[in-house]
Design a protein around this motif. Sequence first.
Motif, PDB file in Angstrom:
ATOM      1  N   ALA A 100       0.830  -1.203   0.000  1.00 51.32           N
ATOM      2  CA  ALA A 100       0.000   0.000   0.000  1.00 51.32           C
ATOM      3  C   ALA A 100       0.865   1.253   0.000  1.00 51.32           C
ATOM      4  CB  ALA A 100      -0.937  -0.010   1.204  1.00 51.32           C
ATOM      5  N   GLU A 101       1.931   1.245   0.806  1.00 50.39           N
ATOM      6  CA  GLU A 101       2.801   2.414   0.860  1.00 50.39           C
ATOM      7  C   GLU A 101       3.546   2.608  -0.465  1.00 50.39           C
ATOM      8  OE1 GLU A 101       5.392   2.040   4.199  1.00 50.39           O
ATOM      9  OE2 GLU A 101       3.755   2.062   5.683  1.00 50.39           O
ATOM     10  N   VAL A 102       3.964   1.519  -1.064  1.00 47.84           N
ATOM     11  CA  VAL A 102       4.673   1.605  -2.342  1.00 47.84           C
ATOM     12  C   VAL A 102       3.744   2.143  -3.434  1.00 47.84           C
ATOM     13  CG1 VAL A 102       5.749   0.250  -4.185  1.00 47.84           C
ATOM     14  CG2 VAL A 102       6.351  -0.194  -1.791  1.00 47.84           C
ATOM     15  N   ILE A 103       2.518   1.639  -3.462  1.00 52.69           N
ATOM     16  CA  ILE A 103       1.547   2.096  -4.462  1.00 52.69           C
ATOM     17  C   ILE A 103       1.274   3.590  -4.290  1.00 52.69           C
ATOM     18  CG2 ILE A 103      -0.871   1.944  -5.186  1.00 52.69           C
ATOM     19  CD1 ILE A 103      -0.691  -1.085  -4.557  1.00 52.69           C
ATOM     20  N   GLN A 104       1.125   4.016  -3.046  1.00 52.07           N
ATOM     21  CA  GLN A 104       0.879   5.441  -2.780  1.00 52.07           C
ATOM     22  C   GLN A 104       2.054   6.284  -3.254  1.00 52.07           C
ATOM     23  OE1 GLN A 104       0.501   6.425   1.392  1.00 52.07           O
ATOM     24  NE2 GLN A 104      -0.831   8.181   0.970  1.00 52.07           N
ATOM     25  N   ARG A 105       3.266   5.808  -3.008  1.00 49.36           N
ATOM     26  CA  ARG A 105       4.464   6.539  -3.425  1.00 49.36           C
ATOM     27  C   ARG A 105       4.551   6.620  -4.943  1.00 49.36           C
ATOM     28  NH1 ARG A 105       7.991   3.673  -0.467  1.00 49.36           N
ATOM     29  NH2 ARG A 105       9.081   2.581  -2.142  1.00 49.36           N
ATOM     30  N   ALA A 106       4.246   5.540  -5.616  1.00 52.87           N
ATOM     31  CA  ALA A 106       4.326   5.513  -7.078  1.00 52.87           C
ATOM     32  C   ALA A 106       3.263   6.421  -7.700  1.00 52.87           C
ATOM     33  CB  ALA A 106       4.168   4.087  -7.585  1.00 52.87           C
ATOM     34  N   GLN A 107       2.051   6.369  -7.163  1.00 53.24           N
ATOM     35  CA  GLN A 107       0.969   7.204  -7.704  1.00 53.24           C
ATOM     36  C   GLN A 107       1.287   8.685  -7.523  1.00 53.24           C
ATOM     37  OE1 GLN A 107      -2.387   5.518  -5.587  1.00 53.24           O
ATOM     38  NE2 GLN A 107      -2.938   4.199  -7.332  1.00 53.24           N
ATOM     39  N   GLY A 147       3.427   9.745 -10.205  1.00 53.70           N
ATOM     40  CA  GLY A 147       2.872   9.596 -11.542  1.00 53.70           C
ATOM     41  C   GLY A 147       3.355   8.356 -12.266  1.00 53.70           C
ATOM     42  N   HIS A 148       3.784   7.345 -11.515  1.00 55.75           N
ATOM     43  CA  HIS A 148       4.289   6.110 -12.113  1.00 55.75           C
ATOM     44  C   HIS A 148       3.245   4.999 -12.055  1.00 55.75           C
ATOM     45  CE1 HIS A 148       8.566   7.656 -10.973  1.00 55.75           C
ATOM     46  NE2 HIS A 148       8.119   8.203 -12.085  1.00 55.75           N
ATOM     47  N   ARG A 149       3.208   4.165 -13.080  1.00 51.64           N
ATOM     48  CA  ARG A 149       2.248   3.062 -13.122  1.00 51.64           C
ATOM     49  C   ARG A 149       2.896   1.726 -12.777  1.00 51.64           C
ATOM     50  NH1 ARG A 149      -0.394   2.421 -18.426  1.00 51.64           N
ATOM     51  NH2 ARG A 149       1.635   3.018 -19.299  1.00 51.64           N
ATOM     52  N   GLY A 195      12.370  -7.403 -10.089  1.00 47.79           N
ATOM     53  CA  GLY A 195      11.001  -7.366 -10.587  1.00 47.79           C
ATOM     54  C   GLY A 195      10.642  -5.982 -11.087  1.00 47.79           C
ATOM     55  N   TRP A 196       9.654  -5.925 -12.002  1.00 43.17           N
ATOM     56  CA  TRP A 196       9.174  -4.642 -12.511  1.00 43.17           C
ATOM     57  C   TRP A 196       7.668  -4.750 -12.729  1.00 43.17           C
ATOM     58  CZ3 TRP A 196      11.131  -1.893 -17.629  1.00 43.17           C
ATOM     59  CH2 TRP A 196      10.771  -0.541 -17.584  1.00 43.17           C
ATOM     60  N   PRO A 197       6.903  -4.910 -11.640  1.00 43.48           N
ATOM     61  CA  PRO A 197       5.453  -5.101 -11.781  1.00 43.48           C
ATOM     62  C   PRO A 197       4.695  -3.795 -11.983  1.00 43.48           C
ATOM     63  CG  PRO A 197       6.072  -5.159  -9.475  1.00 43.48           C
ATOM     64  CD  PRO A 197       7.352  -5.020 -10.252  1.00 43.48           C
ATOM     65  N   TRP A 198       3.549  -3.935 -12.641  1.00 38.87           N
ATOM     66  CA  TRP A 198       2.609  -2.817 -12.707  1.00 38.87           C
ATOM     67  C   TRP A 198       1.920  -2.701 -11.347  1.00 38.87           C
ATOM     68  CZ3 TRP A 198       3.028   0.061 -16.938  1.00 38.87           C
ATOM     69  CH2 TRP A 198       3.505  -0.526 -18.108  1.00 38.87           C
ATOM     70  N   LEU A 199       1.427  -1.515 -11.028  1.00 37.04           N
ATOM     71  CA  LEU A 199       0.783  -1.308  -9.726  1.00 37.04           C
ATOM     72  C   LEU A 199      -0.395  -2.258  -9.540  1.00 37.04           C
ATOM     73  CD1 LEU A 199       0.782   2.590  -9.279  1.00 37.04           C
ATOM     74  CD2 LEU A 199       2.523   0.911  -8.616  1.00 37.04           C
TER      75      LEU A 199
END
Length: 389
Positions: A286-293, A296-298, A311-315
């Motif tokens: 959750a924290e990683v997704i928030q940081r990426a969003q 502006g990263h997907r 690894g290089w996963p999509w959110l």
Amino acid sequence: MSETTATSSGSVTGAEIRLENVTKQYAGQKVAAVGDLTLTIPAGEIAMFVGPSGCGKTTSLKMINRLIEPTSGTIMIGGEDSRKRSADELRRTIGYVIQGGSLFPHMTVAKNIALVPKLLGWDDDRIKKRTDELLDLVSLDPSRYRDRYPRELSGGQQQRVGVARGLAADPPVVLMDEPFGAVDPITRQRLQDELLAIQRELRKTIVCVTHDIDEAIKMGDRILILQEGAQVAQYDTPEVVLGSPANEFVEDFVGSGSALKQLSLARVDEVGTFPQTTAKIGESSAEVIQRAQAAGHRSVVVLDERNRPVGWPWLRQLKGEKIVQSEHAPDAIDRRATLNDALDVMLVNGHGGAVVTDAGGAYFGVVDFTSVTDQMRAMQEKAHEVSNG
């Protein structure tokens, strides 16, 4: 010939090689296999020997470590005449890597790598430490691969072990005879990139035989193009060979697309990379997704404890509570990889970019499709202007 040891990353640990009027004449043959070959390979550089079949490039290579004895002439390594040492002693101070790795099938990976250090009388603790260090250097986890046998490895993994064995005794000179010729194109590119990364750190003197002019252009600090009888058609940097072929033979050998081949001289780090959100294994998803969003990263690049991309996963793929290692690591490229290599990776990964690594496989950034193609287009236009005067 004194052995050298790296004292810091990037320091030169190789030795100068000088061939003076070296000839190999086989009994019963009118034409010498190698005739009066003279050249100098500076310490810490990669020299690529390339030319048509039967031109004497492999014979020339093997005379450096006296697998083939010269008929006449002198070969100086680190300022010392190679004939002043016994052939066996000489070979123990020169790494040798050939196609397929040439591993002993009845020996484990660790024992294959340890062959020369054992002959040199190293103690077991020193050998184990060196073996693990080299496996790590060629991107093979020592704990997973140390006790495996060659039959349990892929072709690319066997070749990595072959490179590790060639470097085992920390030789100042490494000879390579078609080292990547037996692997598929993608693995070949990865192995080339790994060798360039290793060379940036160790700065050995490497002499490599290849039949592939594109590989020579990518890998070489200098390229030696040979004609029949190991006659030197041209010996210079890739830029000069491509931009100013010495004669018609070189023009024909390099090919009509020399202007396009100059694109292989452009490296990823000349284009530059941009930052991408990264995450460590075990972090809160959750924290990683928030940081990426917020950035502006997907997608995110997942790194292991040593900062290597795993690894290089999509959110949308981050479904668990914690970040985990992907089943397949991304096809990362070294920052000294060519733009052509970068495009090859981009066209199959679906991200419109490529993960870039530094020495040791550490994460360096991401390069995108637009930056690479813009750079290639600019170089192509410049080459076209030059060719048209």
